[in-house]
Design a protein around this motif. Sequence first.
Motif, mmCIF file in Angstrom:
data_model
loop_
_atom_site.group_PDB
_atom_site.id
_atom_site.type_symbol
_atom_site.label_atom_id
_atom_site.label_comp_id
_atom_site.label_asym_id
_atom_site.label_seq_id
_atom_site.Cartn_x
_atom_site.Cartn_y
_atom_site.Cartn_z
ATOM 1 N N ILE A 118 3.567 7.170 -0.730
ATOM 2 C CA ILE A 118 2.259 7.489 -1.420
ATOM 3 C C ILE A 118 1.555 8.261 -0.654
ATOM 4 C CG2 ILE A 118 -0.014 6.097 -2.035
ATOM 5 C CD1 ILE A 118 1.689 3.634 -2.573
ATOM 6 N N GLY A 119 1.449 8.093 0.688
ATOM 7 C CA GLY A 119 0.759 9.094 1.505
ATOM 8 C C GLY A 119 1.111 10.591 1.674
ATOM 9 N N GLY A 120 2.276 10.719 1.679
ATOM 10 C CA GLY A 120 3.058 11.993 1.500
ATOM 11 C C GLY A 120 2.613 12.613 2.878
ATOM 12 N N ASP A 121 2.745 13.842 2.995
ATOM 13 C CA ASP A 121 2.182 14.796 4.159
ATOM 14 C C ASP A 121 0.722 14.726 4.563
ATOM 15 O OD1 ASP A 121 0.406 16.345 2.269
ATOM 16 O OD2 ASP A 121 1.710 18.205 2.335
ATOM 17 N N LYS A 122 0.076 13.872 4.020
ATOM 18 C CA LYS A 122 -1.269 13.324 4.598
ATOM 19 C C LYS A 122 -1.447 12.164 5.658
ATOM 20 C CE LYS A 122 -3.083 16.542 1.969
ATOM 21 N NZ LYS A 122 -3.807 18.185 2.719
ATOM 22 N N VAL A 123 -0.309 11.670 5.666
ATOM 23 C CA VAL A 123 -0.176 10.384 6.543
ATOM 24 C C VAL A 123 0.969 10.587 7.539
ATOM 25 C CG1 VAL A 123 -1.275 8.732 4.797
ATOM 26 C CG2 VAL A 123 1.291 9.127 5.216
ATOM 27 N N ALA A 124 0.610 10.082 8.769
ATOM 28 C CA ALA A 124 1.546 9.956 9.682
ATOM 29 C C ALA A 124 1.972 8.593 9.971
ATOM 30 C CB ALA A 124 1.357 10.612 11.178
ATOM 31 N N VAL A 125 3.031 8.103 9.465
ATOM 32 C CA VAL A 125 3.406 6.605 9.538
ATOM 33 C C VAL A 125 4.427 6.252 10.598
ATOM 34 C CG1 VAL A 125 4.357 4.797 7.867
ATOM 35 C CG2 VAL A 125 3.301 6.627 6.816
ATOM 36 N N GLU A 161 3.380 -3.957 -7.942
ATOM 37 C CA GLU A 161 2.053 -4.326 -7.520
ATOM 38 C C GLU A 161 1.361 -4.027 -6.336
ATOM 39 O OE1 GLU A 161 2.416 -8.001 -10.899
ATOM 40 O OE2 GLU A 161 2.511 -8.386 -8.746
ATOM 41 N N VAL A 162 2.366 -4.270 -5.149
ATOM 42 C CA VAL A 162 2.097 -3.965 -3.791
ATOM 43 C C VAL A 162 1.605 -2.583 -3.562
ATOM 44 C CG1 VAL A 162 2.927 -4.077 -1.546
ATOM 45 C CG2 VAL A 162 3.316 -5.961 -2.940
ATOM 46 N N ALA A 163 2.192 -1.628 -4.206
ATOM 47 C CA ALA A 163 2.473 -0.178 -4.167
ATOM 48 C C ALA A 163 0.969 0.180 -4.742
ATOM 49 C CB ALA A 163 3.331 0.474 -5.176
ATOM 50 N N LYS A 164 0.655 -0.435 -5.928
ATOM 51 C CA LYS A 164 -0.828 0.046 -6.285
ATOM 52 C C LYS A 164 -1.914 -0.469 -5.270
ATOM 53 C CE LYS A 164 0.526 -0.573 -11.322
ATOM 54 N NZ LYS A 164 0.437 -1.593 -12.329
ATOM 55 N N GLY A 165 -1.689 -1.483 -4.651
ATOM 56 C CA GLY A 165 -2.660 -2.073 -3.577
ATOM 57 C C GLY A 165 -2.681 -1.149 -2.370
ATOM 58 N N VAL A 166 -1.578 -1.007 -1.915
ATOM 59 C CA VAL A 166 -1.483 0.115 -0.806
ATOM 60 C C VAL A 166 -1.978 1.489 -1.248
ATOM 61 C CG1 VAL A 166 0.143 1.525 0.755
ATOM 62 C CG2 VAL A 166 0.598 -0.939 0.245
ATOM 63 N N GLY A 167 -1.903 2.003 -2.245
ATOM 64 C CA GLY A 167 -2.510 3.069 -2.780
ATOM 65 C C GLY A 167 -3.915 3.036 -2.677
ATOM 66 N N LYS A 168 -4.706 2.044 -3.347
ATOM 67 C CA LYS A 168 -6.184 2.001 -3.041
ATOM 68 C C LYS A 168 -6.450 1.811 -1.775
ATOM 69 C CE LYS A 168 -6.578 -0.300 -7.761
ATOM 70 N NZ LYS A 168 -6.927 -1.391 -8.482
ATOM 71 N N TYR A 173 -3.583 10.379 -3.407
ATOM 72 C CA TYR A 173 -2.734 9.032 -3.259
ATOM 73 C C TYR A 173 -2.731 8.496 -4.546
ATOM 74 C CZ TYR A 173 -3.984 10.044 1.796
ATOM 75 O OH TYR A 173 -4.219 10.453 2.877
ATOM 76 N N LYS A 174 -3.687 8.664 -5.585
ATOM 77 C CA LYS A 174 -3.496 8.123 -6.835
ATOM 78 C C LYS A 174 -2.393 8.729 -7.707
ATOM 79 C CE LYS A 174 -4.970 5.817 -10.634
ATOM 80 N NZ LYS A 174 -4.067 6.116 -11.333
ATOM 81 N N LYS A 175 -2.126 10.001 -7.442
ATOM 82 C CA LYS A 175 -0.937 10.664 -8.106
ATOM 83 C C LYS A 175 0.372 10.156 -7.576
ATOM 84 C CE LYS A 175 0.934 15.424 -8.995
ATOM 85 N NZ LYS A 175 0.964 16.733 -8.681
ATOM 86 N N ASN A 176 0.491 10.075 -6.460
ATOM 87 C CA ASN A 176 1.574 9.587 -5.619
ATOM 88 C C ASN A 176 1.983 8.174 -6.136
ATOM 89 O OD1 ASN A 176 2.008 11.988 -4.510
ATOM 90 N ND2 ASN A 176 1.324 11.590 -2.453
ATOM 91 N N THR A 177 0.886 7.410 -6.092
ATOM 92 C CA THR A 177 1.121 5.975 -6.301
ATOM 93 C C THR A 177 1.731 5.800 -7.967
ATOM 94 O OG1 THR A 177 -0.721 5.051 -5.252
ATOM 95 C CG2 THR A 177 0.022 3.697 -6.963
ATOM 96 N N ASP A 178 1.164 6.547 -8.664
ATOM 97 C CA ASP A 178 1.535 6.570 -10.069
ATOM 98 C C ASP A 178 2.936 7.017 -10.257
ATOM 99 O OD1 ASP A 178 -0.901 5.787 -10.906
ATOM 100 O OD2 ASP A 178 -1.745 7.911 -11.665
ATOM 101 N N THR A 179 3.478 8.091 -9.508
ATOM 102 C CA THR A 179 4.747 8.370 -9.618
ATOM 103 C C THR A 179 5.578 7.467 -8.995
ATOM 104 O OG1 THR A 179 4.161 10.664 -9.071
ATOM 105 C CG2 THR A 179 6.256 10.280 -8.419
ATOM 106 N N LEU A 180 5.197 6.640 -7.769
ATOM 107 C CA LEU A 180 6.295 5.812 -7.330
ATOM 108 C C LEU A 180 6.189 4.235 -8.468
ATOM 109 C CD1 LEU A 180 7.938 4.344 -5.077
ATOM 110 C CD2 LEU A 180 5.806 3.750 -3.971
ATOM 111 N N VAL A 181 5.266 4.133 -8.701
ATOM 112 C CA VAL A 181 5.167 3.060 -10.045
ATOM 113 C C VAL A 181 6.192 3.298 -11.018
ATOM 114 C CG1 VAL A 181 4.003 1.726 -11.677
ATOM 115 C CG2 VAL A 181 2.885 2.032 -9.039
#
Length: 330
Positions: free
Chosen positions: A58-65, A172-179, A192-200
């Motif tokens: 969901i975070g893509g290249d905008k996050v460092a996990v 369902e968890v993915a949607k919450g993490v996206g938010k 993040y919204k776009k990536n969440t939709d793709t993953l779901v």
Amino acid sequence: MNVRRLIPATATLAAVSLGLVTLSACGGSSAADDAKGPGGKLNVIASFYPMQFLAEQIGGDKVAVTPLTKPGVEPHDLELKPKQTAQLSDADLIVYLKGLQPAVDEAVKQSGAKATVDATTLTSLETHGTEAGGHDHGGEEAGHEGHDHGHSHGEKNATDPHIWLDPVKYAEVAKGVGKALEKADPANAALYKKNTDTLVTKLDGLHTAFKDGLKNTATKTFITTHSAFGYLAERYGLEQEGISGVDPESEPSPARIKQLQKIAKEDKVSTVFFETLASDKTAATLAKDTGLKTDVLDPLEGITDKSRGSDYIEVMRSNLVALKKALGAK
């Protein structure tokens, strides 16, 4: 002459002052970016692989996990190093699953971090069974009121934390993490919204593959080392029989082994499943004593070079192949 010199000098001084203000502003922006993490990315800490996968997808290249549980480490009994505990206080967002890793739960609590997301609050958890190692009876058609006795870990009415092995609950968890990511980093909320939709969408496809692939099978019962598949069993009308409870390191009693031998015969079980991060000794012994085959059913608590796939989606599809073969899918 002095007046003529004063004018340019004043202008120069103003320009220098303006430059300093500009540099200061730029410096402030850089500091803010650095506070986010390497390269100005959002600094996200994930408790173990299933949470790491969501944050990265969901975070893509905008996050460092940064995962707290390293590849190859069994997550249930994780002990955190002081450096890891200290990192929690500096995180922009912590993604974890309460109840699975006591050390992480305590560290998150002690860190005082405000930006946290607990996966157990993003979907409904179920209480499975009344004693360790009993018979699971589930099914989507039963409205998820199945009775999985394999997760109690020696305790009555224990809540099963393995929600990520049900693609529907994981979505369902993915949607919450996206938010949560949108809230932590509003500037990139649309991404993040776009990536969440793709993953779901991918998880929905995985759910459909399991539902169709396991619809018609010769048997509904499978035996596994670790009682991690209660949600999956309920979702797709299967019956899980765990050799051990929720803790893969717990030892089954002689009575439990005898019970499993009986169940294997009665339910025409063909395969005893083991996993990549826990010992397969007990599973191998049970299979030998009952004349059954062995195969891998991965609870996806971590990805290693032994995993049958490079990420959650690939390994889950490998699990589906193994289940179809073992259950005699038509």
